[in-house]
Design an enzyme around this catalytic site. Structure first.
Site, PDB file in Angstrom:
ATOM      1  CG  HIS A 129     -15.271  15.531 -36.579  1.00 27.38           C
ATOM      2  ND1 HIS A 129     -16.419  15.264 -36.547  1.00 27.38           N
ATOM      3  CD2 HIS A 129     -15.059  16.409 -37.617  1.00 27.38           C
ATOM      4  CE1 HIS A 129     -16.943  16.075 -37.295  1.00 27.38           C
ATOM      5  NE2 HIS A 129     -16.375  16.881 -38.098  1.00 27.38           N
ATOM      6  CG  ASP A 141     -17.638  22.362 -37.776  1.00 26.68           C
ATOM      7  OD1 ASP A 141     -16.648  22.879 -37.790  1.00 26.68           O
ATOM      8  OD2 ASP A 141     -18.176  21.420 -38.235  1.00 26.68           O
TER       9      ASP A 141
HETATM   10  C1  SP5 Z   1     -13.703  19.883 -38.391  1.00 24.79           C
HETATM   11  C2  SP5 Z   1     -14.422  19.493 -39.666  1.00 24.79           C
HETATM   12  O1  SP5 Z   1     -15.256  20.496 -39.994  1.00 24.79           O
HETATM   13  N1  SP5 Z   1     -14.211  18.500 -40.039  1.00 24.79           N
HETATM   14  C3  SP5 Z   1     -15.106  18.031 -41.318  1.00 24.79           C
HETATM   15  C4  SP5 Z   1     -14.593  16.582 -41.942  1.00 24.79           C
HETATM   16  C5  SP5 Z   1     -15.581  16.347 -43.043  1.00 24.79           C
HETATM   17  N2  SP5 Z   1     -15.006  15.032 -43.674  1.00 24.79           N
HETATM   18  C6  SP5 Z   1     -15.952  14.818 -44.889  1.00 24.79           C
HETATM   19  C7  SP5 Z   1     -15.880  15.617 -46.020  1.00 24.79           C
HETATM   20  C8  SP5 Z   1     -16.395  15.362 -47.294  1.00 24.79           C
HETATM   21  C9  SP5 Z   1     -15.721  15.724 -48.480  1.00 24.79           C
HETATM   22  N3  SP5 Z   1     -14.314  15.166 -48.803  1.00 24.79           N
HETATM   23  C10 SP5 Z   1     -14.155  15.236 -50.190  1.00 24.79           C
HETATM   24  C11 SP5 Z   1     -12.834  14.916 -50.640  1.00 24.79           C
HETATM   25  C12 SP5 Z   1     -12.469  14.477 -52.056  1.00 24.79           C
HETATM   26  N4  SP5 Z   1     -11.173  14.456 -52.285  1.00 24.79           N
HETATM   27 ZN    ZN Z   2     -17.087  21.073 -39.736  1.00 28.18          ZN
END
Ligand code: SP5
Ligand code: ZN
Length: 341
Positions: A160, A196
Site C-alpha cells: 500500500h 493480497d
Molecule cells: C497489507 C494489508 O493487508 N493491509 C490492509 C490494510 C487494511 N486496512 C483496513 C482494515 C480495516 C479493519 N480495521 C478495523 C480496526 C478496528 N480497530
Molecule cells: Zn491485505
C-alpha cells in the site's frame, strides 16, 4: 527455498500501542511473522537467513528522500512537539489524493505523508520497516544468484505504500524496492503478481507509467472494501505504461473455485509479458476466517496457487504482505511456499 527473516520486525511493536488512554487493537502484529516463521521451520521448508544491509540506496530508488526523512525522524520530532514520546497515529479515514503542498506544521506534516488512519509510527517503526525492505532485497540477491525462488518474510508489509505516502500497515514498498533492485545492473522486465486480499495501490502507483514492470492484482472489489479508491479493472496504466497494469476486482465472499478460476487469466498475462523475474506480493488475508479479508480460501487453494505460480518457471521473489489470522497464517504460508524448490 531460502527464507529471509529478521527479528527486527518486532521493533514495530504494534501490540503495545496505547493511544490517549485507550487500548488500540492492532491487527498487523509481531505474532504474524512469528507464526509464519515457526510453521516454515516446522515444515523444514528451507534455511532461514538474515538480511544483508543494502543501506538506503535501493530504498531511495523507489521512495522520495523527504518521505524517508519523515519516517526516520517523525517519532523523535513528535516527542519534542508533545513533550513526551508517543505513537504518531494520525488521520480519520482513507483519503484518495496526495495533497499538492507540504505544510510547515508538525501535525499537518504527519497527515501529509499518509493516506490512512491506522498506521502507528512507533519508536522502532523505521528500523523495522528498513529491515523488512532489506529482507526483500536479500531475497532478490538470492534469486539473482541463481536460486529459482526465495521468500522474504517481510513485516511490516509494503504494497500500500507509494513513493511518498504510507498507509494500509505499509511504510516502505518492499516488493517495489525488490523490483527496482532486480532491474538495477541489467535493465530487464519484471512482473508483479499481487495476491493480497487488498489492491496494492502503492505498487500500482509506483509502476503506473512504466512499461518495463507489469502489475497484475487479484483483490476484493474496491467499491466495497479497502483501499476503496484504487483497484478497478479500468486502471490499466498511463503513458508508456498503458497496458501494463491489470486489476481483477472480485466479489466479497468468494471461495476456492471462483478465485482459482480467475488466477489463470493473470498468469497468462504474465507469461505473454515474458519477464526476466517475477515478484509475488503474497497476502494471506484471502483465507477463510481472516479478521480483515472477506474471501474464503482454504489451505488447499493456497497450495494450488503456489503450484500454478511455480509452474510458470520464472525466477521468483515472494514477498510477504498481509494476512491476519494467526491461527491459519502458518499452514497457508507453508501450503503456498512448499511447492517451490
Ligand atoms: C497489507 C494489508 O493487508 N493491509 C490492509 C490494510 C487494511 N486496512 C483496513 C482494515 C480495516 C479493519 N480495521 C478495523 C480496526 C478496528 N480497530
Ligand atoms: Zn491485505
Amino acid at each position: 527455498m531460502q527464507i529471509v527473516y529478521s527479528e527486527r520486525h518486532k521493533l514495530h511493536a504494534t501490540d503495545s500501542v496505547r493511544v490517549a488512554g485507550h487500548v488500540y487493537h492492532p491487527q498487523e502484529v509481531p505474532a504474524r511473522a512469528e507464526v509464519i516463521l515457526a510453521a516454515l521451520i516446522a515444515a523444514d521448508l528451507g534455511p532461514v537467513v538474515e538480511p544483508i544491509d543494502h543501506r538506503l540506496r535501493p530504498i531511495l530508488a523507489v521512495h522520495n528522500t523527504e518521505f524517508i526523512t519523515h519516517l526516520q525522524t517523525v517519532y523523535a520530532r513528535g516527542a519534542e512537539y508533545f513533550g513526551v514520546p508517543m505513537p504518531i497515529l494520525v488521520g480519520d479515514g482513507v483519503t484518495p489524493e496526495r495533497a499538492p503542498t507540504k505544510p510547515d506544521g508538525f501535525i499537518e506534516q504527519c497527515h501529509y505523508y499518509t493516506f490512512d488512519y491506522e498506521d502507528p509510527i512507533l519508536k522502532g517503526t523505521w528500523d523495522a520497516a528498513y529491515w523488512s525492505a532489506q529482507c526483500a532485497l536479500t531475497a532478490a540477491d538470492l534469486v539473482k544468484a541463481g536460486h529459482p525462488a526465495a521468500y522474504a518474510l517481510c513485516r511490516p508489509p509494503g504494497h500500500h505504500a507509494s513513493t511518498d505516502l504510507y498507509g494500509g500497515f505499509c511504510y516502505l514498498n518492499n516488493a517495489a524496492i525488490a523490483v527496482r533492485y532486480l532491474q538495477q545492473e541489467a535493465p530487464c522486465k519484471v512482473a508483479i503478481l499481487d495476491l493480497d486480499y487488498h489492491h496494492g495501490n502503492g505498487t500500482q502507483a509506483i509502476f503506473y507509467a512504466d512499461p518495463t514492470v507489469l502489475y497484475c492484482s487479484l483483490h476484493a472489489d474496491p467499491a466495497v472494501d479497502y483501499p476503496f479508491y484504487w483497484g478497478q479493472a479500468e486502471e490499466q496504466g498511463t503513458g508508456a505504461g498503458l497496458g501494463y497494469n491489470y486489476n481483477w476486482p472480485l466479489p466479497l465472499g468468494i471461495e476456492d473455485a471462483q478465485y482459482l478460476a480467475c488466477l489463470p487469466a493473470a498468469l497468462r498475462v504474465i507469461q505473454d509479458f515474458a519477464p526476466r523475474y517475477l515478484v509475488v506480493s503474497l497476502g494471506l488475508d484471502t483465507a477463510a476466517n481472516d479478521p480483515i479479508g472477506k474471501f474464503k480460501l482454504t489451505t488447499a487453494a493456497f497450495m494450488r496457487m503456489g503450484r500454478m505460480v511455480a509452474d510458470l518457471k520464472i525466477d521468483t521473489v515472494v514477498v510477504q504482505e498481509g494476512g491476519y489470522n494467526t491461527q491459519t497464517l502458518g499452514q497457508n504460508a507453508v501450503a503456498f511456499l512448499g511447492v517451490f524448490e
